[in-house]
Design an enzyme around this catalytic site. Sequence first.
Site, PDB file in Angstrom:
ATOM      1  N   ARG A 121       0.823  -1.220   0.000  1.00 24.06           N
ATOM      2  CA  ARG A 121       0.000   0.000   0.000  1.00 24.06           C
ATOM      3  C   ARG A 121       0.856   1.269   0.000  1.00 24.06           C
ATOM      4  O   ARG A 121       0.498   2.275   0.613  1.00 24.06           O
ATOM      5  CB  ARG A 121      -0.972   0.007   1.189  1.00 24.06           C
ATOM      6  CG  ARG A 121      -2.039  -1.063   1.134  1.00 24.06           C
ATOM      7  CD  ARG A 121      -2.948  -0.978   2.332  1.00 24.06           C
ATOM      8  NE  ARG A 121      -2.250  -1.308   3.571  1.00 24.06           N
ATOM      9  CZ  ARG A 121      -2.690  -1.038   4.780  1.00 24.06           C
ATOM     10  NH1 ARG A 121      -3.833  -0.395   4.945  1.00 24.06           N
ATOM     11  NH2 ARG A 121      -2.002  -1.387   5.847  1.00 24.06           N
ATOM     12  N   GLU A 122       1.953   1.247  -0.720  1.00 18.88           N
ATOM     13  CA  GLU A 122       2.829   2.411  -0.756  1.00 18.88           C
ATOM     14  C   GLU A 122       2.104   3.659  -1.278  1.00 18.88           C
ATOM     15  O   GLU A 122       2.325   4.768  -0.783  1.00 18.88           O
ATOM     16  CB  GLU A 122       4.042   2.119  -1.642  1.00 18.88           C
ATOM     17  CG  GLU A 122       4.963   1.038  -1.087  1.00 18.88           C
ATOM     18  CD  GLU A 122       4.628  -0.341  -1.607  1.00 18.88           C
ATOM     19  OE1 GLU A 122       5.557  -1.163  -1.722  1.00 18.88           O
ATOM     20  OE2 GLU A 122       3.445  -0.607  -1.913  1.00 18.88           O
TER      21      GLU A 122
ATOM     22  N   ILE B  16     -23.615   6.582  11.140  1.00 22.78           N
ATOM     23  CA  ILE B  16     -23.738   5.304  10.449  1.00 22.78           C
ATOM     24  C   ILE B  16     -23.011   4.177  11.175  1.00 22.78           C
ATOM     25  O   ILE B  16     -23.238   3.003  10.900  1.00 22.78           O
ATOM     26  CB  ILE B  16     -23.267   5.440   8.989  1.00 22.78           C
ATOM     27  CG1 ILE B  16     -24.093   6.528   8.292  1.00 22.78           C
ATOM     28  CG2 ILE B  16     -23.402   4.153   8.221  1.00 22.78           C
ATOM     29  CD1 ILE B  16     -25.601   6.310   8.369  1.00 22.78           C
TER      30      ILE B  16
ATOM     31  N   SER C 135     -19.234   3.951  12.480  1.00 17.57           N
ATOM     32  CA  SER C 135     -17.838   4.064  12.892  1.00 17.57           C
ATOM     33  C   SER C 135     -17.474   5.510  13.202  1.00 17.57           C
ATOM     34  O   SER C 135     -18.035   6.453  12.626  1.00 17.57           O
ATOM     35  CB  SER C 135     -16.921   3.525  11.795  1.00 17.57           C
ATOM     36  OG  SER C 135     -17.095   4.250  10.598  1.00 17.57           O
TER      37      SER C 135
ATOM     38  N   GLU D 186     -17.065   1.469  16.892  1.00 15.91           N
ATOM     39  CA  GLU D 186     -16.363   0.394  16.178  1.00 15.91           C
ATOM     40  C   GLU D 186     -14.843   0.475  16.297  1.00 15.91           C
ATOM     41  O   GLU D 186     -14.110   0.090  15.386  1.00 15.91           O
ATOM     42  CB  GLU D 186     -16.780   0.383  14.697  1.00 15.91           C
ATOM     43  CG  GLU D 186     -18.280   0.209  14.517  1.00 15.91           C
ATOM     44  CD  GLU D 186     -18.714   0.164  13.060  1.00 15.91           C
ATOM     45  OE1 GLU D 186     -17.850   0.006  12.185  1.00 15.91           O
ATOM     46  OE2 GLU D 186     -19.923   0.290  12.793  1.00 15.91           O
TER      47      GLU D 186
ATOM     48  N   CYS E 221      -8.179   1.473   0.853  1.00 17.00           N
ATOM     49  CA  CYS E 221      -7.930   0.086   0.464  1.00 17.00           C
ATOM     50  C   CYS E 221      -8.676  -0.843   1.410  1.00 17.00           C
ATOM     51  O   CYS E 221      -8.873  -0.518   2.581  1.00 17.00           O
ATOM     52  CB  CYS E 221      -6.436  -0.234   0.514  1.00 17.00           C
ATOM     53  SG  CYS E 221      -5.425   0.812  -0.543  1.00 17.00           S
TER      54      CYS E 221
ATOM     55  N   TRP F 237     -18.239  -8.303  -0.603  1.00 15.45           N
ATOM     56  CA  TRP F 237     -16.944  -7.700  -0.279  1.00 15.45           C
ATOM     57  C   TRP F 237     -15.936  -8.748   0.194  1.00 15.45           C
ATOM     58  O   TRP F 237     -14.948  -8.419   0.824  1.00 15.45           O
ATOM     59  CB  TRP F 237     -17.110  -6.596   0.743  1.00 15.45           C
ATOM     60  CG  TRP F 237     -17.733  -5.375   0.122  1.00 15.45           C
ATOM     61  CD1 TRP F 237     -18.068  -5.188  -1.181  1.00 15.45           C
ATOM     62  CD2 TRP F 237     -18.104  -4.171   0.804  1.00 15.45           C
ATOM     63  NE1 TRP F 237     -18.617  -3.949  -1.363  1.00 15.45           N
ATOM     64  CE2 TRP F 237     -18.661  -3.304  -0.179  1.00 15.45           C
ATOM     65  CE3 TRP F 237     -18.027  -3.744   2.122  1.00 15.45           C
ATOM     66  CZ2 TRP F 237     -19.122  -2.024   0.146  1.00 15.45           C
ATOM     67  CZ3 TRP F 237     -18.489  -2.466   2.435  1.00 15.45           C
ATOM     68  CH2 TRP F 237     -19.030  -1.625   1.458  1.00 15.45           C
TER      69      TRP F 237
ATOM     70  N   GLU G 232     -26.735   7.210   0.931  1.00 18.29           N
ATOM     71  CA  GLU G 232     -25.864   8.294   0.492  1.00 18.29           C
ATOM     72  C   GLU G 232     -26.619   9.196  -0.458  1.00 18.29           C
ATOM     73  O   GLU G 232     -27.162   8.742  -1.457  1.00 18.29           O
ATOM     74  CB  GLU G 232     -24.631   7.718  -0.202  1.00 18.29           C
ATOM     75  CG  GLU G 232     -23.646   8.770  -0.695  1.00 18.29           C
ATOM     76  CD  GLU G 232     -24.030   9.389  -2.013  1.00 18.29           C
ATOM     77  OE1 GLU G 232     -23.738  10.580  -2.196  1.00 18.29           O
ATOM     78  OE2 GLU G 232     -24.616   8.707  -2.855  1.00 18.29           O
TER      79      GLU G 232
ATOM     80  N   HIS H 244     -16.581  11.330   2.641  1.00 18.45           N
ATOM     81  CA  HIS H 244     -15.414  11.020   1.822  1.00 18.45           C
ATOM     82  C   HIS H 244     -14.644  12.270   1.422  1.00 18.45           C
ATOM     83  O   HIS H 244     -13.662  12.186   0.702  1.00 18.45           O
ATOM     84  CB  HIS H 244     -15.833  10.231   0.584  1.00 18.45           C
ATOM     85  CG  HIS H 244     -16.416   8.897   0.911  1.00 18.45           C
ATOM     86  ND1 HIS H 244     -17.756   8.722   1.154  1.00 18.45           N
ATOM     87  CD2 HIS H 244     -15.844   7.686   1.097  1.00 18.45           C
ATOM     88  CE1 HIS H 244     -17.986   7.449   1.439  1.00 18.45           C
ATOM     89  NE2 HIS H 244     -16.847   6.802   1.414  1.00 18.45           N
TER      90      HIS H 244
END
Length: 764
Positions: free
Chosen positions: A16-17, A440, A442, A493, A525, A570, A674, A703
Amino acid sequence: MVTTHNLGFPRIGAKRELKFGLERYWKGESSRDELTALGAELRARHWASQRALDFAPVGDFAFYDHVLDMSFTLGNLPERVQGFHGDKLDNAFRVARGRSAAGEQDHAGCCGGVAAGEMTKWFDTNYHYIVPEFTAQTQFNLDFSRLSAQLKEAQAQGVKAKPVIVGPLTYLWLGKAKDDSDKLALLPRLMAVYRALLSHFNAVGVEWVQIDEPILVTELEPAWREAFVRAYEGFEERSVKLLLATYFGELKENLDLACGLPVDGLHIDAINAREEVALAAQTLPPTSVLSVGAINGRNIWKTDLNATLDWLAPLARELGERLWIAPSCSLLHVPVDLAGEIKLDAEIRSWLAFALQKLDEVQVLATALNAGRDAVAAELAANAAAIGARRRSPRVNNPVVQAALARIDAKLGHRQHAYAERAAKQAALLNLPAYPTTTIGSFPQTGEIRQARSQYKRGALDHAGYQAAMRAEIERSVREQEKLGLDVLVHGEAERNDMVEYFGEQLDGYAFSEFGWVQSYGSRCVKPPILFGDISRPKAMTVEWIGYAQSLTNKPMKGMLTGPVTILNWSFVRDDQPRSVSCYQLALAIRDEVLDLEKAGVRVIQIDEAALREGLPLRRAQWGEYLRWAVESFRITANGVSDDTQIHTHMCYSEFNDIIASIADMDADVITIETSRSDMELLDAFDHFKYPNEIGPGVYDIHSPNIPTQEHIVQLMQKAAERIPAQRLWVNPDCGLKTRQWAEVIPALTNMVAAAKTLRSQAR
């Protein structure tokens, strides 16, 4: 000799660079030069790993999103960012997330940002793209700089480059007309830019260009089919060869259309459209290449190479050099490398292939076809052993789970009484005000949370210490919500790494990678769990944490669960049984958790189905069967509770207008969705459909780092109240807050609560 190639490679890096580089840049902790140098390093590494291929993709790398990059290549920028004259990369970030790097001087005059572009799912995947925006006045202007720079890099490194671009029809189809104009009316203007783009490719020595038109696997209206013919006839005068790439499904009635377009090759997803490969071979002109996507680019199971060779060999004899071999689609949707998974169960690991291993499989197939199977006898024998071991493994099939599945009947999916009767009981129990506020689920995953989780996994923190750390974070979330004045609280969470992985870790039938990350959007990610066998729940998964949170407050505490359809969609799902069977198994497991939460005194339970629409087949004719078992799975999960337990569900980034009847059939008491980026456009469904239950249209775009104003939230909710009775409206963000910082969350929720109070005063 067959030709090997790849349609696209994961961008984020094996560790994940790119994610970490982006986030450092956005925080102002690194320079633009450092970020662009990281991009160049990743591209070089990825091309090196594809060196054995005859052609490697160029242009598939994006710092945020490849569709957004195509918008910039075509000069199609939203009007709200056209006034910025800084770096193109920063402007792309403004479109994607509302702003670029922290401390940018050119933000001083624009209130900290602009409205972020709408984001939605890339076909039926878990990847999100930034939706192109059009008006009747949209003009296109070619900007070849990004592709030119990447081609120069690739050519300097000896890469046999095949540029990858989104095709003109797919680009228009993916976008949204902001003024209700006809998108197809823009095609002549757009095609002039595409023709210029191909000329530029020719000028820099490109032989083949991959032009992606995945909408050909959908049901196209006649106007769009006719537009394909007009558009591609406009490509006839060109000096580069075009490989038309389709993927994610069958071409069906579009097969003849695709085969008849004036291109030099056609790519077919043989994982989803195996039967169409032979038809295409017979239909294509005798000079055209047929590219066969023989390796699954969307799942992580090893390919049965011997069986694949059995059906490829006759095709190779027929087509000879006209046969190309590749993965079915871009490898964007799978992790980079299995080699680092030293902690993964060895038996399960032997069944898997990540991106690099899939490219190895392509090479084995090509070698076997070009030089005979004896040339790769050892590789084929090892593959056959792994495929056979998985089929025979007792870890895959659980008779107890299969017996429970056989006992499912219609009663499991029905509440005791209809919504109207339930709503009255819930209102009496919960005693909530008008326009009740909630989130929602978290709250920010702080550095302290991540450090405690990392220490616990490494053994540097014992269970008691980890539990104490998580309880402290839960208490912080509860206290902050009480101070904010939210009406229905969540526990935040803190203990959850991911909304699917957390549950998968506690369910039998799942396995987990350490570095199996895939890009969802931008720097976000996910690490999908690996569903390899029959699913069961050994013990309660959330009751202790949510029960502790409820003990801290007198306000209603919402239990938070991920629903069976989302866990399925998922995950990397087993491919040896129908997806519906796995979904029913998940439904029974999560149903047990719902009932345990209710027994523990939790009277509001949210079962997230963020990915319900994502799983829809790309062809509308196939929707009915999917929605039947998906909705039934949710109802099995949710509907064992008593009338006065309030069931919520949540869906994010779902253009659900065309499945609103199925969503209503889920019979959740409250649905949150959303709507913030679409300016409540998603509520158009309610102009013609009388949604029976309660709804929370998201008013805070989580987001984006931009903080919504109280006035903006009031305006959004007033728009919602034009379609849905105010007494059935909730006020909430559009998704969970784990990716945001507390410094952003507190002022945003303060404005949200204040907006709810304003709405209540106006309603009096």
